[in-house]
Design an enzyme around this catalytic site. Sequence first.
Site, PDB file in Angstrom:
ATOM      1  N   HIS A  76       0.840  -1.210   0.000  1.00 25.03           N
ATOM      2  CA  HIS A  76       0.000   0.000   0.000  1.00 25.03           C
ATOM      3  C   HIS A  76       0.876   1.263   0.000  1.00 25.03           C
ATOM      4  O   HIS A  76       0.611   2.226  -0.720  1.00 25.03           O
ATOM      5  CB  HIS A  76      -0.888   0.057   1.257  1.00 25.03           C
ATOM      6  CG  HIS A  76      -1.907  -1.037   1.356  1.00 25.03           C
ATOM      7  ND1 HIS A  76      -2.025  -1.848   2.458  1.00 25.03           N
ATOM      8  CD2 HIS A  76      -2.885  -1.431   0.500  1.00 25.03           C
ATOM      9  CE1 HIS A  76      -3.026  -2.699   2.280  1.00 25.03           C
ATOM     10  NE2 HIS A  76      -3.564  -2.469   1.095  1.00 25.03           N
ATOM     11  N   LYS A  85     -17.267  -7.024   8.937  1.00 22.33           N
ATOM     12  CA  LYS A  85     -16.312  -8.026   8.429  1.00 22.33           C
ATOM     13  C   LYS A  85     -15.324  -8.449   9.521  1.00 22.33           C
ATOM     14  O   LYS A  85     -14.366  -9.153   9.242  1.00 22.33           O
ATOM     15  CB  LYS A  85     -15.527  -7.445   7.252  1.00 22.33           C
ATOM     16  CG  LYS A  85     -16.208  -7.550   5.906  1.00 22.33           C
ATOM     17  CD  LYS A  85     -15.139  -7.388   4.832  1.00 22.33           C
ATOM     18  CE  LYS A  85     -15.637  -7.201   3.451  1.00 22.33           C
ATOM     19  NZ  LYS A  85     -14.538  -6.747   2.559  1.00 22.33           N
ATOM     20  N   SER A 105      -3.021  -7.780   3.060  1.00 25.62           N
ATOM     21  CA  SER A 105      -3.242  -7.632   4.514  1.00 25.62           C
ATOM     22  C   SER A 105      -3.673  -8.968   5.114  1.00 25.62           C
ATOM     23  O   SER A 105      -3.302  -9.306   6.241  1.00 25.62           O
ATOM     24  CB  SER A 105      -4.318  -6.580   4.772  1.00 25.62           C
ATOM     25  OG  SER A 105      -3.928  -5.341   4.246  1.00 25.62           O
TER      26      SER A 105
HETATM   27  O1  PNS Z   1      -8.962  -3.246   0.454  1.00 26.62           O
HETATM   28  P1  PNS Z   1     -10.246  -3.784  -0.116  1.00 26.62           P
HETATM   29  O2  PNS Z   1     -11.033  -4.514   0.963  1.00 26.62           O
HETATM   30  O3  PNS Z   1     -10.037  -4.624  -1.347  1.00 26.62           O
HETATM   31  O4  PNS Z   1     -11.109  -2.494  -0.552  1.00 26.62           O
HETATM   32  C1  PNS Z   1     -12.409  -2.668  -1.083  1.00 26.62           C
HETATM   33  C2  PNS Z   1     -13.146  -1.329  -1.249  1.00 26.62           C
HETATM   34  C3  PNS Z   1     -13.106  -0.507   0.018  1.00 26.62           C
HETATM   35  C4  PNS Z   1     -12.473  -0.519  -2.344  1.00 26.62           C
HETATM   36  C5  PNS Z   1     -14.594  -1.670  -1.650  1.00 26.62           C
HETATM   37  O5  PNS Z   1     -15.104  -2.616  -0.763  1.00 26.62           O
HETATM   38  C6  PNS Z   1     -15.537  -0.467  -1.665  1.00 26.62           C
HETATM   39  O6  PNS Z   1     -15.382   0.420  -2.460  1.00 26.62           O
HETATM   40  N1  PNS Z   1     -16.517  -0.451  -0.725  1.00 26.62           N
HETATM   41  C7  PNS Z   1     -17.461   0.622  -0.613  1.00 26.62           C
HETATM   42  C8  PNS Z   1     -18.876   0.194  -1.042  1.00 26.62           C
HETATM   43  C9  PNS Z   1     -19.099   0.462  -2.507  1.00 26.62           C
HETATM   44  O7  PNS Z   1     -18.914   1.536  -3.016  1.00 26.62           O
HETATM   45  N2  PNS Z   1     -19.530  -0.605  -3.213  1.00 26.62           N
HETATM   46  C10 PNS Z   1     -19.787  -0.573  -4.610  1.00 26.62           C
HETATM   47  C11 PNS Z   1     -18.478  -0.604  -5.391  1.00 26.62           C
HETATM   48  S1  PNS Z   1     -18.630  -1.556  -6.785  1.00 26.62           S
END
Ligand code: PNS
Length: 165
Positions: free
Chosen positions: A19, A43, A130
């Site tokens: 990151h 989660k 992670s």
């Molecule tokens: O580090 P990660 O867990 O892969 O990050 C995932 C993240 C935070 C980018 C994704 O879960 C997200 O954008 N969540 C917010 C909810 C949202 O906008 N969902 C629709 C996106 S398609």
Amino acid sequence: MSVRIAVYPGSFDPITNGHLDIVARLGPLVDEVVVAVLQNEEKRPLFSVAEREAMIREVVGERPGFRVESFSGLLVDFAQRVGARTIVRGLRAVSDFEYEFQMALMNRRLSPSIETVFMMPREEYTYLSSRLVKEVFALGGSLDGLVPPRVLGRLRERFAGQAPA
Ligand code: PNS
């Protein structure tokens, strides 16, 4: 002149050197980087949102044009709130592609004016996540060079008193 703001979203549970590599590469490309920590308590993350935010601030340090925030709800709504036109995601391997492709296109459908941009971390971080950091630490393996010392300290505190599984 408009300010170019990019959102770098994720769970960051915890932040890794992969990151940080993306943050370092992104910095010179935009005026502001907003690291956006997902509020995903359902989660059952290892670290609370406040802990994850604090760790990111500690390891990145005070830098002009860099800030950390948390968000819930849709990422595109958050990006719009902070005035960002760009969402940045790290792409490590082909296995990331399908999930990232789906998210990028869904986000584009939800908000056509926001563009998702993918960045590749250094090769040595392409297998780093992670999830693996937590697993390797819990099983007593070395994380040398994979997380900042501060994060290693936080993992030690969190797992203190627990023998490796
Ligand atoms: O580090 P990660 O867990 O892969 O990050 C995932 C993240 C935070 C980018 C994704 O879960 C997200 O954008 N969540 C917010 C909810 C949202 O906008 N969902 C629709 C996106 S398609």
